[in-house]
Design a protein around this motif. Sequence first.
Motif, PDB file in Angstrom:
ATOM      1  N   PHE A 106      49.874  31.431  34.471  1.00  0.00           N
ATOM      2  CA  PHE A 106      50.871  30.986  33.483  1.00  0.00           C
ATOM      3  C   PHE A 106      50.221  30.668  32.142  1.00  0.00           C
ATOM      4  N   LEU A 107      49.130  29.895  32.165  1.00  0.00           N
ATOM      5  CA  LEU A 107      48.462  29.512  30.922  1.00  0.00           C
ATOM      6  C   LEU A 107      47.813  30.705  30.234  1.00  0.00           C
ATOM      7  N   LEU A 108      47.279  31.629  31.024  1.00  0.00           N
ATOM      8  CA  LEU A 108      46.656  32.824  30.451  1.00  0.00           C
ATOM      9  C   LEU A 108      47.682  33.618  29.641  1.00  0.00           C
ATOM     10  N   ARG A 109      48.876  33.750  30.170  1.00  0.00           N
ATOM     11  CA  ARG A 109      49.910  34.532  29.494  1.00  0.00           C
ATOM     12  C   ARG A 109      50.568  33.738  28.367  1.00  0.00           C
ATOM     13  N   ALA A 115      47.851  39.486  30.249  1.00  0.00           N
ATOM     14  CA  ALA A 115      47.940  39.415  31.706  1.00  0.00           C
ATOM     15  C   ALA A 115      46.712  40.081  32.299  1.00  0.00           C
ATOM     16  N   GLY A 116      46.239  39.544  33.407  1.00  0.00           N
ATOM     17  CA  GLY A 116      45.084  40.147  34.082  1.00  0.00           C
ATOM     18  C   GLY A 116      43.787  39.485  33.721  1.00  0.00           C
ATOM     19  N   GLY A 224      42.453  35.030  39.333  1.00  0.00           N
ATOM     20  CA  GLY A 224      41.871  34.980  40.671  1.00  0.00           C
ATOM     21  C   GLY A 224      40.389  35.288  40.709  1.00  0.00           C
ATOM     22  N   MET A 225      39.659  34.988  39.631  1.00  0.00           N
ATOM     23  CA  MET A 225      38.263  35.412  39.556  1.00  0.00           C
ATOM     24  C   MET A 225      37.338  34.622  40.481  1.00  0.00           C
TER      25      MET A 225
END
Length: 307
Positions: A106-109, A115-116, A224-225
């Motif tokens: 959520f925060l990444l986007r 995304a990704g 998910g890294m």
Amino acid sequence: MMETLLAILQNTLRSATPIVIAAMGGQFTEHVNIMNIGMDGMMLMGAFFAVLASYFFTSAAMGLLAAILIGLLMGVMFGVFVIKFKSDEFIIGVAINIFAGGVTVFLLRTIFGVAGSFADKGIQPLPYINIEWLNSVPILGKLLNNNSLLVYVSWLLVIACYIAVFKTPFGFKIRASGEHPESLSTAGINPNKYKYIASMICGVLCGLAGAHLSLGYLTQFSEGMSSSRGFIAFACIIFGRANPPKVFLASLLFGFLDALSLRLQFVGVSSNLLGMMPYIMTVLMMIYVVVYDNYKKKHRLPKLKLD
């Protein structure tokens, strides 16, 4: 041939580092008799906030600080639910992993609009250490030099954690709070205090492990890294009996398998098959522990009865 072997060994050290750091934190909660399987989520949160702070403050040090603080917060949250509210530690661990996976996406986007994964020149990586006198040492110079800061920190952590847990009054109280909490209470010491401390230490070190993933091993954040490294760290803790040197060796084994799988991809071995190697080893480790423990119980010598 020697160059290939050195490359594999150096990658082993780098791949094992996040597992070592997280496992050093997890062994504290193991000693206070708390099973923390939320380490993977804590690592993921540390990885994201390390990138976030490093990017906006253009400082790797701020990235490390952010990873430590978010790890501390996650450790406190885990402790409150498990220690204060007596919630099931397994359920809380799973909840933390799910929460971390969702909130980082959520925060990444939301913040970066991607995304990704997110990679940018503004992200400041952790410094790589070059010890000049080591350059003149054959083999060891190439193996031990030019690694990320946290690679060297992880080695010091193994020594520090061993001394702290087994050679200090603090470590005695940590172990007693898990093995004999009633005895501590009788002595006027609150065992829950040390359980909280163990949970916070675990959170901080898992945050640092995540920072190594996003600022040391790579210079980016990917969804998910953590890739189940928290679960692998937990397996290393169980296999090493929460003894830092043994846990370190188990972590190196996983690092070696990861480095070897990367090298074997260049000779045509299926990447899907190679990607299974660390997880197969995790299962084998847990099977060994269960079988060994059952063997010990089955063949335990009877206690002598003294008249």
